[in-house]
Design a protein around this motif. Structure first.
Motif, mmCIF file in Angstrom:
data_model
loop_
_atom_site.group_PDB
_atom_site.id
_atom_site.type_symbol
_atom_site.label_atom_id
_atom_site.label_comp_id
_atom_site.label_asym_id
_atom_site.label_seq_id
_atom_site.Cartn_x
_atom_site.Cartn_y
_atom_site.Cartn_z
ATOM 1 N N GLU A 150 29.159 44.059 23.848
ATOM 2 C CA GLU A 150 28.259 44.665 24.830
ATOM 3 C C GLU A 150 28.299 46.190 24.780
ATOM 4 O OE1 GLU A 150 26.209 42.958 26.676
ATOM 5 O OE2 GLU A 150 26.970 40.989 26.019
ATOM 6 N N MET A 151 29.285 46.723 24.044
ATOM 7 C CA MET A 151 29.490 48.176 23.941
ATOM 8 C C MET A 151 29.655 48.804 25.328
ATOM 9 S SD MET A 151 26.887 49.195 20.842
ATOM 10 C CE MET A 151 27.577 50.852 20.736
ATOM 11 N N ALA A 152 30.437 48.140 26.138
ATOM 12 C CA ALA A 152 30.672 48.617 27.502
ATOM 13 C C ALA A 152 32.011 48.083 28.001
ATOM 14 C CB ALA A 152 29.559 48.173 28.434
ATOM 15 N N PHE A 153 32.539 48.749 29.028
ATOM 16 C CA PHE A 153 33.781 48.293 29.633
ATOM 17 C C PHE A 153 33.480 47.208 30.672
ATOM 18 C CE2 PHE A 153 35.254 52.291 27.903
ATOM 19 C CZ PHE A 153 36.556 51.990 27.500
ATOM 20 N N GLU A 154 34.304 46.187 30.681
ATOM 21 C CA GLU A 154 34.176 45.110 31.651
ATOM 22 C C GLU A 154 35.423 45.063 32.517
ATOM 23 O OE1 GLU A 154 33.630 41.527 29.494
ATOM 24 O OE2 GLU A 154 31.547 41.966 28.929
ATOM 25 N N PHE A 155 35.203 44.919 33.816
ATOM 26 C CA PHE A 155 36.345 44.857 34.732
ATOM 27 C C PHE A 155 36.893 43.438 34.799
ATOM 28 C CE2 PHE A 155 37.915 44.144 39.140
ATOM 29 C CZ PHE A 155 39.070 44.905 39.036
ATOM 30 N N ARG A 156 38.170 43.306 34.537
ATOM 31 C CA ARG A 156 38.858 42.028 34.675
ATOM 32 C C ARG A 156 39.694 42.089 35.960
ATOM 33 N NH1 ARG A 156 39.120 39.654 29.459
ATOM 34 N NH2 ARG A 156 37.108 40.183 28.490
ATOM 35 N N PRO A 157 39.240 41.400 36.996
ATOM 36 C CA PRO A 157 39.932 41.501 38.292
ATOM 37 C C PRO A 157 41.357 40.988 38.229
ATOM 38 C CG PRO A 157 38.307 39.733 38.323
ATOM 39 C CD PRO A 157 38.107 40.472 37.049
ATOM 40 N N GLY A 158 42.241 41.649 38.976
ATOM 41 C CA GLY A 158 43.625 41.223 39.066
ATOM 42 C C GLY A 158 43.814 40.201 40.176
ATOM 43 N N PRO A 159 45.021 39.716 40.357
ATOM 44 C CA PRO A 159 45.281 38.669 41.350
ATOM 45 C C PRO A 159 45.064 39.100 42.788
ATOM 46 C CG PRO A 159 47.328 39.456 40.366
ATOM 47 C CD PRO A 159 46.220 40.040 39.564
ATOM 48 N N ILE A 160 44.960 40.404 43.043
ATOM 49 C CA ILE A 160 44.712 40.836 44.416
ATOM 50 C C ILE A 160 43.299 40.429 44.864
ATOM 51 C CG2 ILE A 160 43.734 43.115 43.915
ATOM 52 C CD1 ILE A 160 45.339 44.215 46.262
ATOM 53 N N MET A 161 42.432 40.126 43.908
ATOM 54 C CA MET A 161 41.061 39.734 44.234
ATOM 55 C C MET A 161 41.000 38.245 44.605
ATOM 56 S SD MET A 161 39.069 42.292 44.177
ATOM 57 C CE MET A 161 38.612 43.849 43.442
ATOM 58 N N GLY A 162 41.759 37.882 45.602
ATOM 59 C CA GLY A 162 41.767 36.518 46.104
ATOM 60 C C GLY A 162 41.669 36.530 47.609
ATOM 61 N N ASN A 163 41.517 35.358 48.191
ATOM 62 C CA ASN A 163 41.471 35.272 49.654
ATOM 63 C C ASN A 163 42.867 35.276 50.256
ATOM 64 O OD1 ASN A 163 38.829 33.016 49.078
ATOM 65 N ND2 ASN A 163 38.546 35.042 49.939
ATOM 66 N N ILE A 164 43.757 34.470 49.668
ATOM 67 C CA ILE A 164 45.140 34.401 50.141
ATOM 68 C C ILE A 164 46.047 34.747 48.964
ATOM 69 C CG2 ILE A 164 46.955 32.894 51.038
ATOM 70 C CD1 ILE A 164 44.883 31.350 52.561
ATOM 71 N N VAL A 165 46.809 35.821 49.113
ATOM 72 C CA VAL A 165 47.632 36.330 48.018
ATOM 73 C C VAL A 165 49.104 36.251 48.410
ATOM 74 C CG1 VAL A 165 48.148 38.316 46.561
ATOM 75 C CG2 VAL A 165 45.790 37.885 47.277
ATOM 76 N N LEU A 166 49.894 35.612 47.569
ATOM 77 C CA LEU A 166 51.344 35.579 47.754
ATOM 78 C C LEU A 166 51.958 36.687 46.914
ATOM 79 C CD1 LEU A 166 54.037 34.367 48.671
ATOM 80 C CD2 LEU A 166 53.876 32.775 46.746
ATOM 81 N N ALA A 167 52.523 37.676 47.563
ATOM 82 C CA ALA A 167 53.215 38.773 46.880
ATOM 83 C C ALA A 167 54.706 38.447 46.889
ATOM 84 C CB ALA A 167 52.934 40.100 47.574
ATOM 85 N N VAL A 191 48.131 44.204 39.153
ATOM 86 C CA VAL A 191 47.824 43.748 40.514
ATOM 87 C C VAL A 191 46.322 43.844 40.799
ATOM 88 C CG1 VAL A 191 48.199 44.176 42.972
ATOM 89 C CG2 VAL A 191 50.107 44.362 41.368
ATOM 90 N N VAL A 192 45.743 45.034 40.550
ATOM 91 C CA VAL A 192 44.348 45.265 40.939
ATOM 92 C C VAL A 192 43.351 44.860 39.861
ATOM 93 C CG1 VAL A 192 45.036 47.135 42.468
ATOM 94 C CG2 VAL A 192 44.324 47.662 40.138
ATOM 95 N N GLY A 193 43.786 44.859 38.598
ATOM 96 C CA GLY A 193 42.888 44.538 37.500
ATOM 97 C C GLY A 193 42.714 45.733 36.578
ATOM 98 N N VAL A 194 41.983 45.534 35.492
ATOM 99 C CA VAL A 194 41.844 46.582 34.485
ATOM 100 C C VAL A 194 40.482 46.464 33.806
ATOM 101 C CG1 VAL A 194 42.871 45.160 32.650
ATOM 102 C CG2 VAL A 194 42.999 47.657 32.504
ATOM 103 N N SER A 195 39.964 47.590 33.342
ATOM 104 C CA SER A 195 38.715 47.599 32.590
ATOM 105 C C SER A 195 39.017 47.479 31.093
ATOM 106 C CB SER A 195 37.932 48.886 32.856
ATOM 107 O OG SER A 195 37.505 48.938 34.197
ATOM 108 N N ILE A 196 38.373 46.519 30.438
ATOM 109 C CA ILE A 196 38.591 46.259 29.012
ATOM 110 C C ILE A 196 37.284 46.461 28.265
ATOM 111 C CG2 ILE A 196 39.244 44.504 27.300
ATOM 112 C CD1 ILE A 196 41.037 43.261 29.394
ATOM 113 N N TYR A 197 37.357 47.132 27.123
ATOM 114 C CA TYR A 197 36.143 47.414 26.337
ATOM 115 C C TYR A 197 35.678 46.165 25.616
ATOM 116 C CZ TYR A 197 32.925 49.708 23.135
ATOM 117 O OH TYR A 197 31.805 50.078 22.435
#
Length: 316
Positions: free
Chosen positions: A87-104, A77-83
């Motif tokens: 880049e030798m760093a974690f990158e955040f991949r946003p989940g679907p909650i990062m929208g303007n209008i969300v259908l749950a 839902v919220v997203g996850v950090s993936i290595y």
């Protein structure tokens, strides 16, 4: 008022897709403009998903859909950090909650842990991932759906979480004439694909700010609190409306008033919206349920018995 013209255009757009459900569309838009969220409870196939899609397409807002299932995780839902080894760093991949209008969709089919991840975002307009707080883009509106018929394998939302929704609505079946109209509209094309954007996201945010400027007199604030207080002391009610419910009713009334072209709230606005805002927040005593009493009827009785502020005091 320019805001009313824009809102009417949005409602007209939605009516091209959702036939015969003007009230539900108006209340959904009012909730959106008030900065709240909607719980839409009804049987499958009555247009719940199409309503929120039409709203998103009409506003040009970013639309996301989450299909809730028992195995869905909070990170889904919220997203996850993936290595990222490059880049030798974690990158955040946003989940679907990062929208303007969300259908749950079917929110009651997932675990309480995953439900709480969505509800935290609804309440705080932000999510926490790996100890970092990330703001959700504005505007942010969640329309959650649930099926009232199937209870096997579901996780009903507790009262504290139901309180996060500004309104609980039902679509209901269309009339025969409306259903024929639906068939006619879908015979040769798909109306949702032909909708144009009639309001920009920036215009929407500006209207939400206008909603907060709508005047609510001290007399009407007292009227809202009186209605909430009476739900807490009604002999048939076990749990009454919370202070958050009073705030929700005031915000909803401000948005609804602006939709009517007014910059002030009237008692009629409050009386009309109170059942939609209060009903899902109230728990009846067992004896009330045994007697076949409904929350809506008790609320209507409370509204009827509560003295209405006189008209000359509305704007003071």
């Amino acid at each position: 008022m320019e805001a009313k013209v824009k809102i009417d255009q949005v409602l007209e757009n939605i009516s091209k897709v959702i036939i015969g459900k003007r009230e539900v569309a108006e209340l959904s838009v009012a909730a959106f403009l008030a900065g709240g969220h909607i719980l839409l409870e009804d049987v499958p196939g009555v247009g719940k998903t199409m309503l929120v899609r039409a709203l998103a397409k009409s506003t040009g807002a970013n639309f996301r859909r989450i299909q809730f299932t028992p195995d869905l995780l909070p990170s889904d839902v919220v997203g996850v950090s993936i290595y990222n080894p490059k880049e030798m760093a974690f990158e955040f991949r946003p989940g679907p909650i990062m929208g303007n209008i969300v259908l749950a969709d079917e929110i009651n089919r997932t675990s309480p842990k995953t439900q709480s991840a969505l509800l935290e975002g609804m309440e705080e307009s932000s999510v926490t991932v790996d100890g970092e707080t990330l703001a959700i883009p504005k505007p942010f509106f969640v329309m959650a759906t649930q099926n009232p018929i199937e209870h096997e394998g579901t996780y009903p939302l507790p009262e504290a979480q139901l309180d996060r929704f500004i309104m609980k609505l039902k679509m209901g079946y269309p009339t025969q004439a409306e259903e024929i109209q639906v068939l006619n509209s879908l015979e040769h094309n798909v109306p949702i694909e032909e909708l144009d954007t009639v309001i920009t996201v920036d215009e929407l945010i500006a209207i939400q700010k206008e909603v907060r400027a709508v005047h609510v007199s001290d007399v009407l604030k007292g009227y809202i609190v009186e209605l909430a207080t009476r739900t807490r002391h009604d002999p048939y009610v076990y749990l009454g409306a919370s202070p958050r419910a009073s705030i929700a009713l005031m915000r909803a009334a401000q948005a609804y008033s602006l939709m009517q072209g007014r910059d002030y709230v009237t008692p009629d606005d409050i009386q009309y919206l109170a059942p939609f805002v209060f009903a899902h927040r109230i728990i009846l005593k067992p004896e009330a349920r045994y007697e076949g009493m409904a929350t809506q009827s008790i609320l209507k009785d409370i509204i009827k018995r509560t003295p209405v502020p006189v008209e000359r005091n509305v704007l003071t």
